[in-house]
Design a protein around this motif. Structure first.
Motif, PDB file in Angstrom:
ATOM      1  N   THR A 117      24.303  30.433  19.473  1.00  0.00           N
ATOM      2  CA  THR A 117      22.754  29.850  19.536  1.00  0.00           C
ATOM      3  C   THR A 117      21.495  30.175  19.801  1.00  0.00           C
ATOM      4  N   TYR A 118      21.756  30.392  20.736  1.00  0.00           N
ATOM      5  CA  TYR A 118      20.159  31.424  21.140  1.00  0.00           C
ATOM      6  C   TYR A 118      20.842  33.083  21.255  1.00  0.00           C
ATOM      7  N   GLY A 119      21.386  33.053  20.811  1.00  0.00           N
ATOM      8  CA  GLY A 119      21.867  35.084  20.905  1.00  0.00           C
ATOM      9  C   GLY A 119      22.042  35.471  19.827  1.00  0.00           C
ATOM     10  N   ALA A 120      23.351  35.583  19.146  1.00  0.00           N
ATOM     11  CA  ALA A 120      23.620  36.499  17.649  1.00  0.00           C
ATOM     12  C   ALA A 120      22.726  35.750  16.372  1.00  0.00           C
ATOM     13  N   ALA A 121      22.584  34.066  16.900  1.00  0.00           N
ATOM     14  CA  ALA A 121      22.344  33.608  15.702  1.00  0.00           C
ATOM     15  C   ALA A 121      20.447  33.012  15.574  1.00  0.00           C
ATOM     16  N   ASP A 122      19.710  33.150  16.932  1.00  0.00           N
ATOM     17  CA  ASP A 122      18.227  33.222  17.241  1.00  0.00           C
ATOM     18  C   ASP A 122      17.885  32.114  16.214  1.00  0.00           C
TER      19      ASP A 122
ATOM     20  N   GLU B 130      20.018  36.936  25.855  1.00  0.00           N
ATOM     21  CA  GLU B 130      19.103  37.930  24.434  1.00  0.00           C
ATOM     22  C   GLU B 130      17.330  37.192  24.477  1.00  0.00           C
ATOM     23  N   GLN B 131      17.532  35.343  25.281  1.00  0.00           N
ATOM     24  CA  GLN B 131      15.774  35.346  24.565  1.00  0.00           C
ATOM     25  C   GLN B 131      15.186  35.583  26.484  1.00  0.00           C
ATOM     26  N   LEU B 132      15.630  36.202  27.183  1.00  0.00           N
ATOM     27  CA  LEU B 132      15.145  37.131  27.832  1.00  0.00           C
ATOM     28  C   LEU B 132      14.370  38.301  27.727  1.00  0.00           C
ATOM     29  N   ARG B 133      15.485  38.998  27.243  1.00  0.00           N
ATOM     30  CA  ARG B 133      14.910  40.303  26.530  1.00  0.00           C
ATOM     31  C   ARG B 133      13.580  39.650  25.306  1.00  0.00           C
ATOM     32  N   ARG B 134      13.866  39.525  24.258  1.00  0.00           N
ATOM     33  CA  ARG B 134      12.752  38.546  23.366  1.00  0.00           C
ATOM     34  C   ARG B 134      11.839  38.032  24.174  1.00  0.00           C
ATOM     35  N   ALA B 135      11.902  37.369  25.193  1.00  0.00           N
ATOM     36  CA  ALA B 135      10.556  36.806  25.896  1.00  0.00           C
ATOM     37  C   ALA B 135       9.611  38.305  26.612  1.00  0.00           C
ATOM     38  N   ARG B 136      10.361  39.064  27.250  1.00  0.00           N
ATOM     39  CA  ARG B 136       9.443  40.055  27.492  1.00  0.00           C
ATOM     40  C   ARG B 136       8.954  41.083  26.650  1.00  0.00           C
TER      41      ARG B 136
END
Length: 285
Positions: A19-24, A109-115
């Protein structure tokens, strides 16, 4: 960790991983502006057509309600557990003048997007904003490091509320406050998980965990936190959320059943607050 041992991140459930990775989920237009929450619609006129600006405001207002409950944050150190893209962290810095905010999330992946989303502040004001990988049940953070710990609409994913509460207590300084916003069953009737699974796919597939709000309040109390209080904010969450969902889903489809579950007195949305005693008493992790 306080004992200096090597930290390893607990395994995510497959549902959270997807849900919070590939599905974003953050990229879904239902969660406009990079936030991922149902919103707090109290100040928004629900009698007029909703637009993206109103939707973003609802999500910001949920953070404002939580941050207000965390007490004055000026020059304070705050931690968000389950920070997602860090939009709430940025709001705490921008509007509440926190000295420093740490956003923690289990999903890389969420942390990458946050940064990526906050590259400018991370570069321009090093030390005021940071993002770390960590689980609610095992935080790679020092004892007493924070004046406030918040979590906005992530608690429904946490597999172990007792461990989360103990870690929250551990990382709070004496006198620090914890504020958790999320949705829970209204009681511990044994049929509640089955009822929710029949209504909502997120409970049927295991993404969300059906528990009464007392599971959290009991865990916070057992961890040594005091002044544990529960506020129902359902009237300011569910009707606005359902009206927004109506742009995409018809009545009777599963996303619209959140309101149905609320009206059926199965599920509600709560803000739970607690304080670590001034003498430093706290539970152990």
């Amino acid at each position: 960790m306080a004992d200096g041992s090597e930290w390893t991140c607990p395994t995510m459930s497959p549902e959270v991983q997807e849900t919070y990775g590939a599905a974003d989920l953050s990229g879904n237009p239902v969660f406009a502006g990079g936030f991922i929450n149902f919103g707090y619609w109290r100040a928004i006129d629900l009698e007029v057509p909703l637009d993206e600006a109103a939707r973003i405001r609802s999500q910001e207002d949920l953070y404002r309600h939580v941050l207000d409950a965390a007490g004055p944050l000026k020059e304070q150190r705050a931690l968000e557990v389950g920070c997602g893209l860090g939009m709430g962290c940025a709001l705490a810095l921008r509007e509440y003048a926190a000295a420093a905010v740490t956003g923690m999330d289990i999903h890389p992946e969420q942390l990458r997007r946050a940064r990526d989303a906050h590259a400018g502040p991370l570069r321009q004001e090093p030390g005021r904003l940071r993002f770390v990988q960590g689980a609610a049940e095992r935080m790679p953070l020092e004892d007493g490091a924070f004046d406030a710990v918040i979590s906005v609409e992530a608690v429904q994913h946490f597999p172990d509320l007792v461990a989360f509460a103990a870690e929250t207590s551990r990382v709070l300084r004496p006198g620090g406050r914890a504020v958790v916003a999320g949705f829970f069953t209204v009681d511990d009737a044994p049929g509640r998980p089955a009822e929710l699974a029949s209504l909502l796919d997120s409970y049927a597939n295991g993404l969300d965990i059906a528990r009464p709000v007392t599971a959290l309040t009991d865990a916070l109390t057992a961890s040594g936190l005091s002044e544990v209080r529960v506020e129902s904010v359902g009237p300011y969450v569910w009707p606005g959320w359902d009206l927004w969902l109506a742009r995409w889903w018809a009545p009777g489809t599963w996303p619209r059943n959140f309101l149905r579950a609320y009206e059926g007195q199965i599920l509600d949305y709560f803000v739970v607050t607690a304080v670590r005693s001034e003498d430093g008493t706290a539970g152990t992790s």
